[in-house]
Scaffold this motif. Structure first.
Motif, mmCIF file in Angstrom:
data_model
loop_
_atom_site.group_PDB
_atom_site.id
_atom_site.type_symbol
_atom_site.label_atom_id
_atom_site.label_comp_id
_atom_site.label_asym_id
_atom_site.label_seq_id
_atom_site.Cartn_x
_atom_site.Cartn_y
_atom_site.Cartn_z
ATOM 1 N N SER A 47 0.847 -1.206 0.000
ATOM 2 C CA SER A 47 0.000 0.000 0.000
ATOM 3 C C SER A 47 0.873 1.244 0.000
ATOM 4 N N ASP A 83 -6.277 -0.726 -4.177
ATOM 5 C CA ASP A 83 -5.693 -1.358 -2.997
ATOM 6 C C ASP A 83 -6.648 -2.402 -2.458
ATOM 7 N N GLU A 84 -6.412 -3.637 -2.761
ATOM 8 C CA GLU A 84 -7.278 -4.752 -2.370
ATOM 9 C C GLU A 84 -8.746 -4.417 -2.600
HETATM 10 MG MG LIG Z 1 -2.194 -2.496 2.504
#
Ligand SMILES: [Mg+2]
Ligand SMILES: Nc1ncnc2c1ncn2[C@@H]1O[C@H](COP(=O)(O)OP(=O)(O)OP(=O)(O)O)[C@@H](O)[C@H]1O
Lengths: 252, 285, 398
Positions: free
Chosen positions: A45, A173-174
């Motif tokens: 991240s 991000d995910e």
């Molecule tokens: Mg992360």
């Protein structure tokens, strides 16, 4: 020769004393999907947030090295951060619609960037929702609060919101980690389609997902970029034993 | 596109000015009273009786009176407040009773101080026949700060991690033992902070003591809890508004205001120092 | 041993429970006592107890409303025909007049013959209206007693005059007090809300840690300064300033009250709205910035709307505090019980009225009861504000 949309050179990043990213050299080409994988806390991240300078918001972050987007160093003094961010969309782990109507969520990015033309905005909202494969589900309730949508719909709304300002790069991000399998499948399908026009970087903990959607995969471990290659190579014939161990589930 | 950034710069600049205004207000008020009051304060001013229609002399009885009221109200409110805080946070599970008690505490906290004055007069002075007395005033003030003490106690207890309690239970300790030996020692610095802040509140309140204890002019010290006393905030009020000689009592008013502010400042500093001291200590552990 | 320990546990729990009932009991007792004294007002008459109002027996008038009584004794009504009676001018008679109407001999030692004289005077004067103590009613009283009606809730709430000590008929109209309270409090919020909200925004979203470290103690101190000190400061600095600036006869005005109350409300507003602003999820702010919004746009379009209910709660709570504030207002607003028309006029609030008058009101009398009734109104107002705060807190964004 492929054009590099995103590139880092000898990038180091510190949270105060903590060395979170170490000597990262990474490139992503135009209209490709790159997956970031690696165990929790390895800096995925953090690197993602380097590209749209989101780390500027965190007190105590120090950076060394160079980061280029479209061959321009984005950490140079004269770079205007909000102009940069407009060019680089971001989709977050949890769907986070604004406390506004569905329509206003998508229109938000246009409005804050000075767009006032009603017709243009309405048009743009519609095409963005269509691109995000959400239009048919929400076209009758655009005035309703975004919170009335399901989690999966909310996430697609967030993607539509990002697409509305026509970024050339989309950071995710995910994006599917908080969603059910059906919604996840929809998002993956969407990523596949978006590749035509956008450069996409996606962080994921789901190996199958990485294998399914990405062209390239980068494996991070403890702040280092351990290996980076085509997805096919990483998953079938990784050079590093750490990578091998990780994707076969032996640690992390 | 440039102008949205100019807008932001201008707006943030304005925000900054407004925020500094708030700081300035405090310093103007404090500065004014400190400057005017400082020359009045002397050892004699603090330790002698008022004289000559309160134009001369000191404010000793008012200081003593306020101290009596602080002590009286705390002796009453502190134990009750802490015990109720413990009961609400540790014993009550999340049911309607807990919600009811919280709501009642909130309601009590919302009652205006003058209504406490009315209530204290009706209950303590008239019905229980305490007359205008330290005890009537202390009880009234005590009831008024009860919510403050309960809330800070609750907050302090809430900040104690549940794992600590579970750990103690798993070693076979009872609920009471757990609270007494594990939870309270961790929570008590914050509980003490609550106590200190309620002292600050009690020392400055005027409306609740108007009709329950405060005397206009009483140049002697109290002998029992059934005596009337002078008190600093009431003293400041009367000599600024209803003296026969408002101009001549002005210096005394500045002095009294300064003493009141000094108490509040001191108490706040003390609370801050304690918080920092214990904060460090907890981190070290 | 084990049994003993169990009993101790039970005993301590009992003590804890007992302590925790004190707050609830206090609230209940406050309500009981306020109502016990306050409701008595509507069972009393606006004239002093054991006083009589009487007129000539030939006067056709049988009842007079308390409002008319007041106007009669203020000499605003001077002829009985205004009340539908004969064309006789009204002759007021109170005990003070006795001394000028009758000689000392006529009255006799210890005013022995006064009752007789009053009787004669009432019988012989067609336009008379007399107000005197019951103890001077002779056995063979020939005048017509005028019954005074009890104070009604309607009169109390809508009455425009608050003259609790005027004689013979006191007036208890709380409208000017309620309006005065609301004016001063709302004025205070209008001043404090923008400043407080902006400071909270600056504190939570713009400034660095260093300014925070300065401002937090400043706010705590502002909240800690006793209201009487604010009142004192207002009286010696603000009031003269207002008087000079606006060239007024007196500087004690609603404006002075609003400014002082506004300063006093700042800590509440700043703390609560800052807490509210801080609840905005980081990801929401980042999402906005990621779309190219500036921090200011993010603030105005995302953070403030998101924390709306908290900000409203701060505002209501601020008004609630201001409504109940006593000493500072008492000292700077001038306390004239008139319906406010401008911020540059003196006004009088409910708490200030109670504080100023309770000391002089005879225990158990009408005035005393009226002040408790004011207490009820104040209590209901602040509970109302509390309730609204709970409501806004419970109602998250939909
Ligand atoms: Mg992360
Ligand atoms: N704001 C911060 N301040 C200090 N340290 C941070 C901060 N954010 C992240 N870190 C640290 O930096 C490291 C990398 O964090 P990052 O969020 O990039 O990991 P990640 O790979 O995304 O993990 P995950 O898969 O769990 O999301 C972690 O060790 C984390 O503790």
């Amino acid at each position: 020769m492929p054009e590099h949309k995103v590139e880092t050179k000898n990038l180091n990043l510190f949270y105060s004393d903590f060395h979170a990213l170490k000597e990262i050299n990474f490139k992503a080409d135009k209209n490709t999907v790159t997956a970031f994988i690696g165990p929790s806390g390895c800096g995925k991240s953090t690197l993602l947030r380097v590209f749209n300078r989101m780390n500027d918001l965190i007190v105590g972050v120090k950076m060394e090295g160079k980061v280029y987007v479209d061959d321009k160093n984005i950490y140079k003094k004269n770079v205007v951060v909000d102009e940069l961010r407009k060019k680089i969309g971001m989709v977050f782990q949890k769907p986070n619609p604004f406390p506004k109507s569905i329509f206003e969520n998508v229109a938000y990015g246009l409005r804050v960037n000075g767009e006032n033309n009603k017709e243009f905005i309405a048009d743009k909202v519609e095409t963005s929702l269509k691109k995000a494969a959400l239009w048919d589900e929400v076209k009758d309730k655009l005035k309703k609060s975004a919170f009335e949508l399901s989690g999966g719909q909310q996430q697609r709304l967030c993607i539509a919101r990002t697409l509305a300002i026509e970024p050339s790069i989309v950071l995710m991000d995910e994006p599917a980690s908080a969603l059910d399998p059906m919604s996840t499948a929809k998002i993956e399908e969407l990523i596949y389609e978006l590749k035509e026009n956008y450069t996409i970087i996606i962080v994921t903990h789901n190996m199958q997902q990485a294998a399914r959607v990405s062209d390239f995969t980068a494996f991070f471990y403890l702040g280092e970029l351990v290996e980076w290659d085509t997805t096919k190579t990483i998953f079938t014939n990784p050079k590093e034993s750490k990578t091998q161990n990780y994707i076969t589930g032996r640690f992390g | 596109m440039i102008n949205k950034r100019i807008q932001q710069t201008l707006a943030f600049g304005a925000f900054r000015i407004v925020s500094f205004l708030v700081v300035a207000i405090l310093f103007i008020i404090l500065g004014f009273i400190v400057v005017r009051g400082f020359s009045v304060i002397s050892w004699e001013f603090l330790t002698s009786m008022p004289e000559d229609g309160m134009k001369k002399g000191g404010i000793l009885p008012a200081i003593v009176g306020t101290m009596c009221l602080i002590a009286g109200s705390m002796i009453f409110a502190f134990p009750i407040g802490v015990l109720s805080g413990i009961y609400i946070n540790e014993y009550l599970t999340d049911n309607w009773l807990k919600r009811f008690m919280r709501t009642m505490t909130n309601n009590l906290a919302g009652v205006p101080s003058i209504v406490f004055g009315l209530f204290g007069m009706a209950l303590f002075v008239n019905t229980l026949k305490f007359g205008d007395s330290i005890i009537a005033g202390s009880l009234t003030l005590g009831l008024m700060v009860l919510p403050v003490i309960i809330r800070t106690t609750e907050e302090a207890l809430k900040s104690v991690d549940d794992s600590v309690r579970l750990g103690s239970y798993s070693l076979g300790a009872s609920k009471l033992q757990t609270i007494h030996r594990v939870v309270l020692p961790i929570a008590y610095p914050n509980i003490i902070t609550g106590l200190i802040l309620s002292i600050s509140r009690v020392s400055g309140e005027t409306a609740p003591i108007l009709f329950t204890v405060a005397a206009y002019f009483l140049p002697k010290l109290p002998n029992s809890i059934f005596d009337q006393v002078m008190a600093l905030p009431y003293h400041l009020y009367v000599i600024t508004t209803s003296g026969t000689n408002i101009e001549e009592t002005r210096p005394m008013a500045y002095g009294t205001a300064l003493v009141l502010i000094a108490i509040v400042l001191f108490v706040n500093l003390l609370a801050n120092a304690l918080r920092r001291y214990f904060g460090k200590k907890v981190k070290m552990n | 041993m084990k049994k003993f320990r169990k009993q101790i546990e039970k005993f301590v729990e009992g003590i804890l429970f007992t302590s925790s009932t004190v707050t609830s009991l206090t609230v209940i007792f406050i309500i009981i006592f306020l109502f016990k004294e306050g409701v008595g007002l509507f069972n009393s008459k606006p004239v002093e107890k054991s006083y009589t109002i009487a007129i000539n027996p030939n006067n056709p008038i049988n009842t007079i409303s308390s409002e008319h009584l007041k106007e009669i004794f203020n000499q605003q009504i001077t002829n009985w025909k205004d009340l539908g009676g004969n064309n006789d001018s009204i002759m007021l008679f109170t005990l003070e007049d006795a001394a000028s109407l009758f000689t000392e001999e006529e009255l006799g030692p210890d005013f022995e013959y006064l009752p007789q004289k009053i009787n004669e005077y009432i019988l012989s004067t067609p336009g008379v209206i007399a107000y005197f103590s019951d103890s001077y009613i002779p056995v063979d009283f020939g005048g017509k007693k005028i019954p005074v009606s009890k104070i009604s809730v309607g009169e109390f709430l809508s009455g425009k005059e608050w003259y609790p000590t005027s004689s013979p008929v006191a007036e208890f109209g709380v409208l000017p007090l309620i309006l005065g309270t609301l004016w001063v409090s709302i004025g205070a919020i209008l001043l404090a809300l923008p400043i407080g909200l902006i400071t909270a925004i600056y504190l939570s979203e713009v400034s660095g840690q260093r300014f925070r470290n300065i401002l937090k103690p400043v706010i705590e101190l502002l909240a800690g300064i006793p209201s009487v000190v604010y009142g004192f400061f207002g009286l010696v600095v603000l009031v003269p300033f207002i008087q000079k600036t606006f060239n007024l006869a007196v500087g004690e005005t609603a404006l002075a009250g609003s400014i002082i109350l506004g300063i006093m409300a700042l800590p509440t507003i700043i703390t609560i709205s800052e807490d509210a602003l801080r609840t905005t999820p980081q990801s929401l702010k980042e999402a906005s910035l990621a779309l190219g919004a500036t921090r200011l746009q993010t603030l105005v379009r995302v953070i403030v709307p998101y924390s709306r209910s908290g900000i409203i709660a701060a505002c209501i709570l601020g008004i609630g505090r201001a409504v109940g504030e006593t000493m500072a207002v008492l000292m700077v607003t001038g306390n004239a019980s008139v319906i406010p028309h401008s911020f540059l006029q003196p006004v009088r609030t409910i708490p200030a009225t109670i504080a100023a008058e309770l000391g002089e009101a005879p225990f158990g009398g009408v005035h005393f009861k009226a002040l408790f009734a004011l207490g009820i109104i104040l209590f209901i107002m602040t509970m109302g504000f509390n309730f609204m705060v709970e409501l806004t807190k419970a109602k998250k964004y939909k």
